[in-house]
Design an enzyme around this catalytic site. Structure first.
Site, PDB file in Angstrom:
ATOM      1  CB  VAL A 185      43.936  40.656  23.335  1.00  0.00           C
ATOM      2  CG1 VAL A 185      44.037  39.610  24.170  1.00  0.00           C
ATOM      3  CG2 VAL A 185      42.843  42.107  24.618  1.00  0.00           C
ATOM      4  CG  HIS A 194      44.473  34.970  28.188  1.00  0.00           C
ATOM      5  ND1 HIS A 194      43.773  36.162  29.093  1.00  0.00           N
ATOM      6  CD2 HIS A 194      44.109  34.150  28.257  1.00  0.00           C
ATOM      7  CE1 HIS A 194      43.867  35.896  30.008  1.00  0.00           C
ATOM      8  NE2 HIS A 194      44.076  34.461  29.801  1.00  0.00           N
ATOM      9  CB  CYS A 204      35.746  32.421   9.295  1.00  0.00           C
ATOM     10  SG  CYS A 204      34.657  31.897   8.569  1.00  0.00           S
ATOM     11  N   GLY A 261      50.678  43.630  37.241  1.00  0.00           N
ATOM     12  CA  GLY A 261      49.729  43.854  36.731  1.00  0.00           C
ATOM     13  C   GLY A 261      48.936  42.967  37.320  1.00  0.00           C
ATOM     14  CB  ALA A 295      53.562  48.184  35.316  1.00  0.00           C
TER      15      ALA A 295
HETATM   16  N1  APR Z   1      50.123  48.601  37.278  1.00  0.00           N
HETATM   17  C1  APR Z   1      50.541  47.835  38.174  1.00  0.00           C
HETATM   18  N2  APR Z   1      49.484  46.716  38.532  1.00  0.00           N
HETATM   19  C2  APR Z   1      48.323  47.907  38.262  1.00  0.00           C
HETATM   20  C3  APR Z   1      48.402  49.016  38.315  1.00  0.00           C
HETATM   21  C4  APR Z   1      49.254  50.232  37.815  1.00  0.00           C
HETATM   22  N3  APR Z   1      49.223  51.072  37.853  1.00  0.00           N
HETATM   23  N4  APR Z   1      46.523  49.284  37.456  1.00  0.00           N
HETATM   24  C5  APR Z   1      46.271  48.410  38.258  1.00  0.00           C
HETATM   25  N5  APR Z   1      46.734  47.337  38.661  1.00  0.00           N
HETATM   26  C6  APR Z   1      46.474  46.209  38.722  1.00  0.00           C
HETATM   27  C7  APR Z   1      45.417  46.332  40.028  1.00  0.00           C
HETATM   28  O1  APR Z   1      45.772  46.001  41.170  1.00  0.00           O
HETATM   29  C8  APR Z   1      45.212  44.600  39.254  1.00  0.00           C
HETATM   30  O2  APR Z   1      45.429  43.316  40.527  1.00  0.00           O
HETATM   31  O3  APR Z   1      46.064  45.316  38.178  1.00  0.00           O
HETATM   32  C9  APR Z   1      45.949  44.175  38.162  1.00  0.00           C
HETATM   33  C10 APR Z   1      44.829  44.444  37.326  1.00  0.00           C
HETATM   34  O4  APR Z   1      43.649  43.235  37.803  1.00  0.00           O
HETATM   35  P1  APR Z   1      42.149  42.672  36.401  1.00  0.00           P
HETATM   36  O5  APR Z   1      41.723  43.906  36.049  1.00  0.00           O
HETATM   37  O6  APR Z   1      42.002  41.262  37.078  1.00  0.00           O
HETATM   38  O7  APR Z   1      42.994  42.086  34.810  1.00  0.00           O
HETATM   39  P2  APR Z   1      44.066  40.534  34.925  1.00  0.00           P
HETATM   40  O8  APR Z   1      44.995  39.862  35.941  1.00  0.00           O
HETATM   41  O9  APR Z   1      45.232  41.586  33.798  1.00  0.00           O
HETATM   42  O10 APR Z   1      42.337  39.826  34.530  1.00  0.00           O
HETATM   43  C11 APR Z   1      43.478  38.288  33.777  1.00  0.00           C
HETATM   44  O11 APR Z   1      40.361  38.410  32.944  1.00  0.00           O
HETATM   45  O12 APR Z   1      38.874  39.150  31.870  1.00  0.00           O
HETATM   46  C12 APR Z   1      39.761  38.637  32.273  1.00  0.00           C
HETATM   47  O13 APR Z   1      40.826  37.799  29.920  1.00  0.00           O
HETATM   48  C13 APR Z   1      40.795  38.717  31.010  1.00  0.00           C
HETATM   49  O14 APR Z   1      43.462  38.807  30.652  1.00  0.00           O
HETATM   50  C14 APR Z   1      41.910  39.026  31.578  1.00  0.00           C
HETATM   51  C15 APR Z   1      42.399  38.758  32.753  1.00  0.00           C
END
Ligand code: APR
Length: 247
Positions: free
Chosen positions: A102, A118, A126, A186, A231
């Protein structure tokens, strides 16, 4: 690693349509903490208290104060990973990005076709009359911010327990079912229905290419291969490899 970069570059060059699914990891190199990595957002804030629609309705001021503290979101800039995806779109090798983020960094980097699965934090809605305003048009002096109708403004991001915006859901399904390659970048792939998108693409015959320093739930059973890299490093390398093939 380089042969996987070349394998990905070849796949994108020959695919009729490639899409990307991104998660918080692509914004990590922009200084925005991920959610589930060590030290991530959910280590600092209990999602049950800050990220569910019930929590927001119960204590909107507390949730707004946490988000206001989240200054990284305001100061973050796109990183080479975001710019690389925007270049792939301009070069004609990436049709769209389905993002769980977001932070608006894909759009800031120049990507044009971004599906915000998301929602986004640039607007507020509102809870009483559904009026929607840009975040910068409301005062955050007192929290929570109130609409002129007396209702509480909520950020337009999707909280746990809220539905995915219908247009984003439908468009994402359509793109996943009709792509030949999906880049999954990611994301820990543990939050549904976003985590279903790579599986829908796979079942429709697409090649699934993961870019993540860590293995995920997708890596063994769904992904065709994992480029175990950040990434911001891997995506520019794929762009360079495509350019080298074209010359
Ligand atoms: N490049 C690529 N991947 C990366 C990097 C990087 N530099 N740094 C971390 N990661 C990876 C981690 O290994 C992990 O697998 O990014 C991922 C992040 O995972 P989460 O923190 O779970 O994030 P995300 O998958 O986007 O979460 C999904 O959960 O809380 C909700 O709404 C929120 O959209 C989010 C959703």
């Amino acid at each position: 690693m380089t042969d996987l970069i070349h394998r990905a570059a070849q796949a994108l060059r020959s695919a009729r349509k490639t899409i990307a699914l991104t998660g918080a990891g692509i914004s990590a190199e922009s200084g925005i903490p991920t959610f589930r990595d060590p030290g991530g957002l959910w280590d600092r804030y209990d999602p049950e208290e800050y990220a569910t629609i019930e929590a927001f309705r119960r204590t909107p001021g507390k949730v707004w104060r946490m988000m206001k503290d989240f200054t990284e979101l305001k100061t973050a800039r796109p990183n080479p990973g975001h710019y690389g995806l925007a270049q792939l779109e301009q070069m004609g090798f990436l049709r769209c990005i389905i993002t769980q983020n977001v932070d608006n960094l894909h759009q800031d980097a120049g990507s044009r076709d971004v599906i915000e699965f998301h929602g986004n934090m640039r607007q507020v809605i509102c809870q009483q009359c559904d009026k929607t305003l840009p975040l910068e048009d409301i005062s955050l002096e007192t929290l929570p911010p109130y609409c002129s109708c007396g209702g509480v403004f909520k950020p337009a991001g999707v909280f746990f327990g809220e539905p995915i915006p219908m247009h984003a859901m439908l468009r994402s399904q359509e793109e996943a079912q009709s792509c030949e390659v999906i880049l999954v970048i990611g994301t820990s792939a543990v939050v549904y229905p976003a985590a279903d998108i790579p599986r829908v693409a796979k079942e429709a015959g697409a090649q699934v290419i993961e870019i993540n320093p860590e293995r995920t739930d997708l890596t063994s059973g769904v992904s065709d291969f994992l480029i175990q890299e950040k990434a911001g490093v891997a995506i520019p390398q794929i762009v360079a490899a495509i350019r080298a093939m074209a010359s």
